[in-house]
Write an enzyme that holds these catalytic residues in place. Structure first.
Site, PDB file in Angstrom:
ATOM      1  N   GLY A 159      58.135  16.323  86.061  1.00  0.00           N
ATOM      2  CA  GLY A 159      57.194  16.165  84.667  1.00  0.00           C
ATOM      3  C   GLY A 159      56.629  15.143  83.862  1.00  0.00           C
ATOM      4  CE  LYS A 204      62.998  24.387  75.945  1.00  0.00           C
ATOM      5  NZ  LYS A 204      63.177  23.846  77.339  1.00  0.00           N
ATOM      6  CB  THR A 259      61.665  22.229  71.625  1.00  0.00           C
ATOM      7  OG1 THR A 259      60.697  22.422  70.357  1.00  0.00           O
ATOM      8  CG2 THR A 259      61.635  23.343  72.207  1.00  0.00           C
ATOM      9  CG  ASP A 260      60.877  19.613  66.874  1.00  0.00           C
ATOM     10  OD1 ASP A 260      60.291  20.378  68.206  1.00  0.00           O
ATOM     11  OD2 ASP A 260      60.127  18.645  65.959  1.00  0.00           O
ATOM     12  CD  GLU A 261      56.896  23.498  69.568  1.00  0.00           C
ATOM     13  OE1 GLU A 261      56.403  24.727  69.826  1.00  0.00           O
ATOM     14  OE2 GLU A 261      56.336  22.469  68.982  1.00  0.00           O
ATOM     15  CE1 TYR A 274      58.292  25.022  75.525  1.00  0.00           C
ATOM     16  CE2 TYR A 274      57.767  24.473  73.003  1.00  0.00           C
ATOM     17  CZ  TYR A 274      59.137  23.997  74.094  1.00  0.00           C
ATOM     18  OH  TYR A 274      59.290  22.692  74.343  1.00  0.00           O
TER      19      TYR A 274
HETATM   20  P1  NAD Z   1      55.863  19.059  81.478  1.00  0.00           P
HETATM   21  O1  NAD Z   1      55.047  20.192  81.193  1.00  0.00           O
HETATM   22  O2  NAD Z   1      55.366  16.992  81.690  1.00  0.00           O
HETATM   23  O3  NAD Z   1      57.494  18.888  82.831  1.00  0.00           O
HETATM   24  C1  NAD Z   1      57.901  20.044  82.895  1.00  0.00           C
HETATM   25  C2  NAD Z   1      58.121  20.087  84.286  1.00  0.00           C
HETATM   26  O4  NAD Z   1      59.104  21.019  85.474  1.00  0.00           O
HETATM   27  C3  NAD Z   1      56.833  19.800  85.367  1.00  0.00           C
HETATM   28  O5  NAD Z   1      56.987  18.743  86.443  1.00  0.00           O
HETATM   29  C4  NAD Z   1      56.656  21.117  85.934  1.00  0.00           C
HETATM   30  O6  NAD Z   1      56.581  20.641  88.021  1.00  0.00           O
HETATM   31  C5  NAD Z   1      58.766  21.906  86.152  1.00  0.00           C
HETATM   32  N1  NAD Z   1      58.265  22.773  86.392  1.00  0.00           N
HETATM   33  C6  NAD Z   1      58.434  24.019  85.553  1.00  0.00           C
HETATM   34  N2  NAD Z   1      59.032  25.346  85.922  1.00  0.00           N
HETATM   35  C7  NAD Z   1      59.496  25.083  86.776  1.00  0.00           C
HETATM   36  C8  NAD Z   1      60.438  26.047  87.897  1.00  0.00           C
HETATM   37  N3  NAD Z   1      60.251  27.507  87.198  1.00  0.00           N
HETATM   38  N4  NAD Z   1      61.838  25.153  88.332  1.00  0.00           N
HETATM   39  C9  NAD Z   1      61.344  24.052  89.140  1.00  0.00           C
HETATM   40  N5  NAD Z   1      60.444  23.765  87.705  1.00  0.00           N
HETATM   41  C10 NAD Z   1      59.502  24.105  86.655  1.00  0.00           C
HETATM   42  O7  NAD Z   1      57.271  18.599  79.885  1.00  0.00           O
HETATM   43  P2  NAD Z   1      57.844  18.027  79.329  1.00  0.00           P
HETATM   44  O8  NAD Z   1      57.250  17.696  78.029  1.00  0.00           O
HETATM   45  O9  NAD Z   1      58.074  16.449  80.211  1.00  0.00           O
HETATM   46  O10 NAD Z   1      59.050  18.236  78.934  1.00  0.00           O
HETATM   47  C11 NAD Z   1      60.270  18.307  79.422  1.00  0.00           C
HETATM   48  C12 NAD Z   1      61.103  19.599  78.856  1.00  0.00           C
HETATM   49  O11 NAD Z   1      61.155  18.892  77.292  1.00  0.00           O
HETATM   50  C13 NAD Z   1      60.860  20.855  78.584  1.00  0.00           C
HETATM   51  O12 NAD Z   1      62.029  21.602  79.066  1.00  0.00           O
HETATM   52  C14 NAD Z   1      60.716  21.023  76.564  1.00  0.00           C
HETATM   53  O13 NAD Z   1      60.711  22.328  76.757  1.00  0.00           O
HETATM   54  C15 NAD Z   1      61.658  19.595  76.537  1.00  0.00           C
HETATM   55  N6  NAD Z   1      61.065  19.504  75.452  1.00  0.00           N
HETATM   56  C16 NAD Z   1      59.559  18.848  75.131  1.00  0.00           C
HETATM   57  C17 NAD Z   1      58.782  17.898  74.461  1.00  0.00           C
HETATM   58  C18 NAD Z   1      57.018  17.372  74.236  1.00  0.00           C
HETATM   59  O14 NAD Z   1      57.154  16.867  73.055  1.00  0.00           O
HETATM   60  N7  NAD Z   1      57.157  17.276  75.393  1.00  0.00           N
HETATM   61  C19 NAD Z   1      59.217  17.849  73.013  1.00  0.00           C
HETATM   62  C20 NAD Z   1      61.335  18.462  73.029  1.00  0.00           C
HETATM   63  C21 NAD Z   1      61.288  18.909  73.970  1.00  0.00           C
HETATM   64  O1  DAU Z   2      57.902  19.612  69.004  1.00  0.00           O
HETATM   65  C1  DAU Z   2      58.115  19.443  70.197  1.00  0.00           C
HETATM   66  C2  DAU Z   2      57.341  19.956  70.910  1.00  0.00           C
HETATM   67  O2  DAU Z   2      55.858  19.332  70.934  1.00  0.00           O
HETATM   68  C3  DAU Z   2      57.874  20.815  72.715  1.00  0.00           C
HETATM   69  O3  DAU Z   2      58.580  21.434  72.326  1.00  0.00           O
HETATM   70  C4  DAU Z   2      56.291  20.839  73.199  1.00  0.00           C
HETATM   71  O4  DAU Z   2      56.539  20.888  74.628  1.00  0.00           O
HETATM   72  C5  DAU Z   2      55.058  19.896  73.454  1.00  0.00           C
HETATM   73  O5  DAU Z   2      53.713  20.780  74.386  1.00  0.00           O
HETATM   74  C6  DAU Z   2      54.720  19.983  71.813  1.00  0.00           C
HETATM   75  O6  DAU Z   2      54.717  21.138  71.228  1.00  0.00           O
HETATM   76  P1  DAU Z   2      52.848  20.613  70.124  1.00  0.00           P
HETATM   77  O7  DAU Z   2      52.536  22.265  70.199  1.00  0.00           O
HETATM   78  O8  DAU Z   2      53.572  20.663  68.887  1.00  0.00           O
HETATM   79  O9  DAU Z   2      51.924  20.080  70.525  1.00  0.00           O
HETATM   80  P2  DAU Z   2      50.716  19.341  70.927  1.00  0.00           P
HETATM   81  O10 DAU Z   2      50.428  18.372  71.757  1.00  0.00           O
HETATM   82  O11 DAU Z   2      50.372  21.219  71.931  1.00  0.00           O
HETATM   83  O12 DAU Z   2      50.214  19.882  69.433  1.00  0.00           O
HETATM   84  C7  DAU Z   2      50.896  18.748  68.380  1.00  0.00           C
HETATM   85  C8  DAU Z   2      49.913  19.544  66.855  1.00  0.00           C
HETATM   86  O13 DAU Z   2      49.333  18.846  66.733  1.00  0.00           O
HETATM   87  C9  DAU Z   2      49.831  20.203  66.614  1.00  0.00           C
HETATM   88  O14 DAU Z   2      50.408  20.376  65.289  1.00  0.00           O
HETATM   89  C10 DAU Z   2      48.811  21.141  67.022  1.00  0.00           C
HETATM   90  C11 DAU Z   2      47.596  20.029  67.128  1.00  0.00           C
HETATM   91  N1  DAU Z   2      46.790  20.818  67.928  1.00  0.00           N
HETATM   92  C12 DAU Z   2      47.101  20.432  69.738  1.00  0.00           C
HETATM   93  C13 DAU Z   2      46.182  20.460  70.404  1.00  0.00           C
HETATM   94  C14 DAU Z   2      46.308  20.823  71.949  1.00  0.00           C
HETATM   95  C15 DAU Z   2      45.286  20.326  67.373  1.00  0.00           C
HETATM   96  O15 DAU Z   2      44.969  20.236  65.951  1.00  0.00           O
HETATM   97  N2  DAU Z   2      44.737  19.803  68.346  1.00  0.00           N
HETATM   98  C16 DAU Z   2      44.984  20.203  69.706  1.00  0.00           C
HETATM   99  O16 DAU Z   2      44.009  20.180  70.838  1.00  0.00           O
END
Ligand code: NAD
Ligand code: DAU
Length: 333
Positions: A10, A149, A121-123, A145
């Site tokens: 991912g 988590k 996540t902070d969420e 979500y």
């Molecule tokens: P992503 O969606 O890009 O990647 C998730 C990965 O997990 C993918 O490669 C997917 O194939 C794999 N996956 C999903 N279900 C699975 C399963 N059952 N078994 C094995 N693999 C599986 O997500 P990301 O943004 O890279 O997030 C990675 C981690 O970081 C997550 O745990 C997410 O909650 C956490 N996180 C994300 C953010 C953010 O802003 N993106 C912030 C804080 C924490």
């Molecule tokens: O805070 C950490 C989290 O950040 C991670 O745990 C999640 O995996 C990651 O997806 C992300 O969550 P958010 O919901 O904050 O991310 P997203 O990019 O979906 O949205 C960011 C902000 O923008 C949120 O306030 C919603 C808003 N948004 C999002 C989308 C997709 C819009 O206004 N328009 C949009 O189309």
């Protein structure tokens, strides 16, 4: 050092694999990933010959046990990560975050793995009007979500207390950077802006997110893996708190478009207004973020401009149907 990285195909997991390979040149890295719509081998293309890859779910006990055998550490990124998709259908979220984490913890305990790190996540703390969440703040998740988590995080702390597993939890704020799936705000707006499509902003767009460049999060995870104390939680927040509308306006500037592309659309149900983390604890381990939002955003826009090979297959596949369901309109291209 042999490390199992689950969810390593991912966005953040693949950045962490790169970080681990550069900061620990002798490390053996094993990636286990289910390759959902969000996971792609292309994310690991540049390090493919330096890792072992297993396509499997973290819910699969046999696959997990085999992959984890002889590992010194496990870093679990595997997750369903899009809040909007969890509102539409939460089941995969519950399975991966709760059952999957439980399978990983069982295997880590049975095999005596030296260290387990859960990426969270902070969420899980919910929304905060002023000030910042510390690691002791109560969990109060708003979406399916974040609720699932939080379930994974609680299983980790239960395993530390009950079974003595050496585990830590790392809670990150909103990440952005190369290779993020276009369903998320920043890449969605970058690609829509490049294509001349509208930029959908939920509600008034004044929600605040604490943006963290993905390479900074990868470094923080490595610091916690090496130096964190068993049983502890570490918050990792970005250096900038910014309203969504300002992020979108900056993307408009960086892509040379006009603000008339911005379209306020129906708000997300249960939308958290503001996230903010105190990162004092991880900073005490020697980590600090290196990239401010302005610089990171410019780098991210450049990366998407230069890597159409990476995003073109996504914008022409399942994502198109998802986009139509979510936004009630299509995207061009
Ligand atoms: P992503 O969606 O890009 O990647 C998730 C990965 O997990 C993918 O490669 C997917 O194939 C794999 N996956 C999903 N279900 C699975 C399963 N059952 N078994 C094995 N693999 C599986 O997500 P990301 O943004 O890279 O997030 C990675 C981690 O970081 C997550 O745990 C997410 O909650 C956490 N996180 C994300 C953010 C953010 O802003 N993106 C912030 C804080 C924490
Ligand atoms: O805070 C950490 C989290 O950040 C991670 O745990 C999640 O995996 C990651 O997806 C992300 O969550 P958010 O919901 O904050 O991310 P997203 O990019 O979906 O949205 C960011 C902000 O923008 C949120 O306030 C919603 C808003 N948004 C999002 C989308 C997709 C819009 O206004 N328009 C949009 O189309």
């Amino acid at each position: 050092m042999r490390v199992l990285v689950t969810g390593g195909a991912g966005f953040i997991g693949s950045a962490y694999v790169r970080e681990a390979l550069s900061s620990r040149p002798d490390a053996d890295v094993v990636v286990l990933d289910k390759l959902t719509y969000a996971g792609r081998r292309a994310n690991l293309a540049d390090v493919e010959d330096r890792i072992a890859f297993i396509e499997a779910s973290i819910e699969d006990r046999n696959a997990v046990r085999n992959a984890m055998t002889d590992c010194d550490a496990v870093v679990n990124f595997a997750a369903e990560t899009h809040v909007d998709r969890s509102i539409a259908d939460q089941e995969a979220f519950a399975r991966t975050h709760v059952i999957g984490t439980s399978v990983l913890l069982d295997a880590a305990r049975e095999l005596g793995v030296g260290r387990y790190l859960q990426v969270s996540t902070d969420e899980v703390y919910g929304s905060i009007a002023s000030g910042s969440f510390s690691e002791d703040s109560p969990l109060d998740p708003s979406s399916p979500y974040s609720a699932t988590k939080a379930g994974g995080d609680l299983l980790v702390s239960a395993h530390v207390r009950t079974h003595g597993v050496d585990a830590v939890v790392c809670r990150g704020s909103n990440n952005y950077g190369p290779r993020q799936h276009p369903e998320k705000l920043i890449p969605l707006c970058v690609l829509n802006a490049l294509a001349g499509d509208p930029l959908p902003v939920y509600g008034d767009g004044r929600q605040v997110r604490n943006w963290l460049y993905v390479e900074d999060f990868a470094r923080a995870i490595d610091a916690v893996l090496r130096l964190g104390q068993a049983g502890e939680v570490y918050n990792v927040g970005g250096p900038d708190e910014t309203e969504n509308i300002d992020v979108v306006r900056r993307i408009v500037e960086l892509t040379g478009r006009d603000e008339s592309l911005i379209e306020h659309v129906t708000d997300r149900p249960g939308h958290d207004r503001r996230y903010s983390l105190s990162s004092d604890k991880v900073r005490a381990l020697g980590w600090s973020p290196a990239t401010r939002l302005d610089e990171g955003l410019a780098r991210t826009v450049d990366w998407y401009r230069q890597n159409e090979w990476w995003w073109a297959p996504i914008r022409s596949g399942e994502y198109r149907q998802y986009y139509e369901r979510q936004y009630g309109r299509g995207i061009s291209g």
